[in-house]
Write an enzyme that holds these catalytic residues in place. Structure first.
Site, PDB file in Angstrom:
ATOM      1  N   ASN A 135      15.354  -3.681  16.289  1.00 34.44           N
ATOM      2  CA  ASN A 135      16.394  -4.631  15.886  1.00 34.44           C
ATOM      3  C   ASN A 135      17.802  -4.267  16.343  1.00 34.44           C
ATOM      4  O   ASN A 135      18.767  -4.953  15.978  1.00 34.44           O
ATOM      5  CB  ASN A 135      16.395  -4.799  14.366  1.00 34.44           C
ATOM      6  N   TYR A 176       7.533  -0.883  11.624  1.00 34.94           N
ATOM      7  CA  TYR A 176       8.915  -1.104  11.213  1.00 34.94           C
ATOM      8  C   TYR A 176       9.219  -2.578  11.424  1.00 34.94           C
ATOM      9  O   TYR A 176       9.008  -3.111  12.523  1.00 34.94           O
ATOM     10  CB  TYR A 176       9.910  -0.257  12.011  1.00 34.94           C
ATOM     11  N   HIS A 222      -0.109  -1.067   9.255  1.00 35.79           N
ATOM     12  CA  HIS A 222       0.384   0.229   8.794  1.00 35.79           C
ATOM     13  C   HIS A 222       1.221   0.856   9.909  1.00 35.79           C
ATOM     14  O   HIS A 222       1.094   0.515  11.082  1.00 35.79           O
ATOM     15  CB  HIS A 222      -0.739   1.193   8.368  1.00 35.79           C
ATOM     16  N   ARG A 258       0.826  -1.201   0.000  1.00 37.19           N
ATOM     17  CA  ARG A 258       0.000   0.000   0.000  1.00 37.19           C
ATOM     18  C   ARG A 258       0.865   1.258   0.000  1.00 37.19           C
ATOM     19  O   ARG A 258       2.088   1.170   0.096  1.00 37.19           O
ATOM     20  CB  ARG A 258      -0.962  -0.063   1.183  1.00 37.19           C
ATOM     21  N   LYS A 312      13.247  -4.013   6.286  1.00 34.81           N
ATOM     22  CA  LYS A 312      14.675  -4.141   6.012  1.00 34.81           C
ATOM     23  C   LYS A 312      15.146  -5.531   6.437  1.00 34.81           C
ATOM     24  O   LYS A 312      14.912  -5.937   7.563  1.00 34.81           O
ATOM     25  CB  LYS A 312      15.439  -3.036   6.754  1.00 34.81           C
ATOM     26  N   ALA A 339      -1.437  -1.935  13.888  1.00 32.41           N
ATOM     27  CA  ALA A 339      -0.953  -0.602  13.535  1.00 32.41           C
ATOM     28  C   ALA A 339       0.067  -0.101  14.552  1.00 32.41           C
ATOM     29  O   ALA A 339      -0.151  -0.165  15.756  1.00 32.41           O
ATOM     30  CB  ALA A 339      -2.129   0.372  13.464  1.00 32.41           C
TER      31      ALA A 339
END
Length: 223
Positions: free
Chosen positions: A145, A125, A122, A86, A110, A139
């Protein structure tokens, strides 16, 4: 000792990542191997089914995938059949997003693997992490990380502490697990299949299959 085998967290049938994850113990060994696995897999795809894009021509997008024009995709990455990205999705290199997965508005990814049907709602990360089949991040939920002191990530459950050897390691989220809105999974979080983390929680460590982690830190078995 808690179970760290990939087969504990994921059903490895009907996934491109079977060869990556099968026999992987501990499961996080797959994370540093993901980039090379994607490059190998790209060479095995039927190119008639894919659009190849990106500055280095290293992002393979299945022609049935729905990609919003505002998405930014970096490689090496593969976007599988029926995937929906999206608006404002940012893939910051090295993503394998399998069939039927959904990545919602303003999500950053990532070095991550999304197994079939995984869902990032939405404002998420997802870094250095694996999401199982039909796992869901509500959400604002994030996989942190990197530790604040930049030391190597360890996994702790009770009195047990297990080194990972990784400086960057987000979360392993099992099949059909549910992570509530605005929850934070600290580096090295292991979430068992069909388990749940309550909204607004901050979780660290190991949550066994079919358990709930509540905001006050209480862990209870699902009935």
């Amino acid at each position: 000792m808690f179970d760290t085998n990939a087969a504990y967290f994921f059903d490895l049938q009907d996934t491109w990542a079977k060869d990556l994850l099968d026999g992987c113990n501990p499961v996080w060994e797959a994370l540093p191997a993901l980039r090379d696995f994607i490059l190998k897999l790209q060479g095995q795809l039927n190119l008639a089914d894919y659009q190849i894009i990106g500055q280095d021509q290293d992002v393979y997008v299945h022609r049935s995938a729905q990609i919003a024009p505002s998405c930014v995709l970096q490689g090496p990455s593969i976007i599988g059949p029926g995937v929906e990205l999206r608006p404002n999705v940012f893939i910051r290199s090295t993503a394998l997003i399998e069939a039927g997965a959904t990545v919602g508005f303003s999500v950053e990814i990532k070095n991550a693997l999304l197994l079939p049907g995984a869902n990032l709602a939405h404002f998420n990360y997802c870094g250095d992490s694996i999401l199982g089949k039909h796992a869901h991040l509500g959400a604002g939920a994030i996989t942190s990380n990197l530790k604040s002191d930049h030391s190597l990530v360890t996994i702790q459950s009770g009195t047990e502490k297990l080194p990972t050897g990784l400086k960057k390691f987000g979360a392993i989220i099992g099949d059909q697990a549910e992570i509530g809105c605005n929850a934070v999974l600290n580096p090295g979080s292991l979430i068992g299949p069909a388990s749940r983390v309550y909204p607004l929680s901050m979780f660290r460590g190991y949550l066994p299959t079919r358990h709930i982690f509540k905001q006050n830190g209480q862990i209870i078995a699902l009935q």
